[in-house]
Design an enzyme around this catalytic site. Structure first.
Site, PDB file in Angstrom:
ATOM      1  N   HIS A  37       0.857  -1.201   0.000  1.00  0.00           N
ATOM      2  CA  HIS A  37       0.000   0.000   0.000  1.00  0.00           C
ATOM      3  C   HIS A  37       0.886   1.242   0.000  1.00  0.00           C
ATOM      4  O   HIS A  37       1.951   1.259   0.629  1.00  0.00           O
ATOM      5  CB  HIS A  37      -0.901   0.037   1.240  1.00  0.00           C
ATOM      6  N   ARG A  67      -3.489   3.362   0.276  1.00  0.00           N
ATOM      7  CA  ARG A  67      -3.657   2.967   1.678  1.00  0.00           C
ATOM      8  C   ARG A  67      -5.070   2.415   1.877  1.00  0.00           C
ATOM      9  O   ARG A  67      -6.063   3.078   1.538  1.00  0.00           O
ATOM     10  CB  ARG A  67      -3.472   4.196   2.559  1.00  0.00           C
ATOM     11  N   HIS A  76     -10.631  -6.334   0.512  1.00  0.00           N
ATOM     12  CA  HIS A  76      -9.935  -5.531   1.532  1.00  0.00           C
ATOM     13  C   HIS A  76     -10.864  -4.444   2.053  1.00  0.00           C
ATOM     14  O   HIS A  76     -11.219  -3.522   1.335  1.00  0.00           O
ATOM     15  CB  HIS A  76      -8.663  -4.912   0.954  1.00  0.00           C
ATOM     16  N   TYR A  97      -9.955  -5.976   9.756  1.00  0.00           N
ATOM     17  CA  TYR A  97      -9.339  -6.588   8.570  1.00  0.00           C
ATOM     18  C   TYR A  97      -9.475  -8.122   8.627  1.00  0.00           C
ATOM     19  O   TYR A  97      -9.943  -8.759   7.690  1.00  0.00           O
ATOM     20  CB  TYR A  97      -7.847  -6.239   8.481  1.00  0.00           C
ATOM     21  N   HIS A 119      -4.091 -11.154   4.376  1.00  0.00           N
ATOM     22  CA  HIS A 119      -3.804 -11.493   5.776  1.00  0.00           C
ATOM     23  C   HIS A 119      -3.964 -12.994   5.990  1.00  0.00           C
ATOM     24  O   HIS A 119      -4.621 -13.455   6.921  1.00  0.00           O
ATOM     25  CB  HIS A 119      -4.720 -10.696   6.722  1.00  0.00           C
ATOM     26  N   GLU A 140       2.224  -6.595   2.966  1.00  0.00           N
ATOM     27  CA  GLU A 140       1.392  -5.506   3.476  1.00  0.00           C
ATOM     28  C   GLU A 140       2.235  -4.273   3.785  1.00  0.00           C
ATOM     29  O   GLU A 140       1.849  -3.448   4.608  1.00  0.00           O
ATOM     30  CB  GLU A 140       0.652  -5.987   4.741  1.00  0.00           C
TER      31      GLU A 140
END
Lengths: 339, 339
Positions: free
Chosen positions: B8, B70, B176, B192, B221, B282
């Protein structure tokens, strides 16, 4: 001894379900008569238990199950405080009857009459009543709204009166939501696991055990996602300038073993260690099916623990010692039984 | 090649944040002037990238990062469809500039202008615009309300126009969410991970890939809680009479490696296997801290994968091959670069 810390009475007789249906209809304004609970004969209750929970205790080799009302049935979002008080009392009385019938096989954990009103006083009163009946713990719903998180985080002073009462009575709480009210959150496949994860993170953010050093909480379903993401939580604790997880939380927080495959259980034990793990199976039955890969039930969690190379002390802690420590009233009850 | 699928642009210059502040104030009715985006010089952008993402690529030994705005900044709950269209365009244009400056180091993934209005047409238009600019994928927010799950489940026909467009354009989506609007749900520690878990369960419940066999989704994740609770999900699929996870989902669903400790990565690979895993870190940085247990950054996820005993094919799949397969436009872009 093998103590299963996470059992629900999910084999209730049809009369019980029929009553709840009438009660929900009343709560929704669809009927005008306050519903009365039917007489249910001991023999009916015995049949539901002997064919199910007792049979499985025997087959899977556990000695005692900590039994609470069906979690998805608590439904704290349904109706007002009065409805919830009635429903909790009824649900808990059923547990008390079963525990009295089979004192060697069960110990009781109560549902709390939380409600969307947010008033915790009925929960305190019911907890006292249940402890007088011999219960050893309670299930605390961190989200009575069923997925919308209407209540404050678990470390908020809003909850303090309940935690004060729990410490006074020497009972722990299992953190356990009820059914989901969101089409996006499957009850047992998303809402339960997500609530476990959310509360673990809330505990990192707050300082609940600074305020209540003797409070004990069990986060079920193997701690939600926490052990799998242990590095994330250790790192977030550092970013938030909180103490390490061990120092900050793990004197007071325990996970159960309701993780339904060997790889998951292996992860739990590798990350968390036996001092913070209580044997549990969630019988019956979030997941009622035979695993085609093993030929055994997914929720026969003892098999996964037996497959670990735990030493005697670790095995004793997970199957018995930790439960006696976390539930002092269970320990006293067992000692009074000469166990 | 080592492709990081989950980066990001979280090192935006202060002017960018100042603009967003004015935009949010306008959305909240606190100012009357529609805010205009400032000129930001290339040299300013270069500095933010070279000192951060490029430095870390070099230090950690990756070759290309799939870069998107982001995630917590998307804020789809803020303002109406017009605000979101403006904000997505601005955020994506910044990514396009960075990719154009460093074509060997980055490929773009766009933010979609979803909003609480629920209208997906602006998202389709922005996706087309971004693909024309060279983007290779998009980030899809399954919960634009920031924790209240106001949108339908991901398998609902509500989403079909977006999935049709994605298949037509040959772009995948990373699922996301953005920042949490609930005090109970920490953004990176609960919201998340919970969204990943919830969407995985939604996919079990529905039949999205029956309708869109060519659609590809990345659940970041490490798949939320799914790998840790794989037995639960296999069992729930059986109870819901859905096909096995492998047959039903795993031709179309991929997990990244944003799991910040060795035990978690080990679990992911043991349960899911390298064919469904894309390297990701990430960066930067959900968790910006050094792990005192290892002496390295929590999010230096390459180290955990290097420590696995993957064979050459598995290693290639995770670091490069799966990304080329899941993002066909990335593959085409790399081939045009002779890579």
């Amino acid at each position: 001894m093998i103590i299963d810390c996470h059992g629900h009475y999910t084999t209730e007789p049809p009369e019980h379900h029929a009553f709840r249906k009438r009660q929900v209809e009343f709560a929704e304004g669809k009927s005008e008569a306050w519903p009365l609970y039917p007489e249910i004969d001991d023999s009916v209750l015995r049949a539901t238990i002997e064919q199910n929970q007792l049979r499985l205790q025997r087959e899977r080799g556990s000695d005692l199950t900590i039994l609470s009302p069906r979690a998805s049935g608590m439904g704290h979002h349904v109706g007002d405080a009065d409805i919830n008080a009635d429903w909790s009392r009824i649900s808990n009385d059923l547990i008390a009857r079963i525990v009295d019938m089979y004192p060697a096989n069960f110990a009781g954990v109560c549902q709390l009459p939380q409600s969307l009103s947010g008033d915790l006083k009925p929960a305190l009163a019911e907890l006292e009543r249940c402890v007088d009946l011999g219960f050893v713990g309670c299930n605390l719903n961190p989200d009575p709204s069923g997925g919308f998180w209407s209540a404050p985080p678990i470390h908020d002073p809003y909850w303090y009166p309940l935690f004060e009462k729990m410490v006074e009575l020497q009972v722990p709480a299992m953190i356990h939501v009820s059914s989901s009210c969101s089409a996006c959150l499957h009850t047992t496949g998303a809402h339960y696991i997500n609530a476990d994860t959310a509360v673990f993170m809330q505990l990192i953010q707050g300082d609940l055990f600074g305020a209540f050093p003797d409070l004990k909480l069990i986060i079920p379903h193997g701690g939600g996602a926490a052990p799998y993401h242990w590095g994330r939580y250790r790192g977030l604790a550092m970013m938030l300038e909180r103490p390490s997880l061990g120092e900050h939380l793990m004197r007071n927080v325990f996970f159960d073993t309701c993780v339904y495959h060997q790889a998951g259980i292996d992860t739990l034990f590798r990350v968390v260690g036996p001092d913070n793990i209580l044997f549990g199976s969630e019988l019956l039955g979030a997941v009622k099916a035979l695993d085609p890969e093993t030929g055994f039930s997914f929720d026969d969690t003892r098999r996964y623990i037996d497959a670990l190379s735990l030493d005697g002390a670790g095995r004793h802690a997970v199957f018995e010692g930790n439960a006696r420590k976390v539930y002092p009233r269970l320990d006293a009850r067992l000692k009074a039984q000469g166990r």
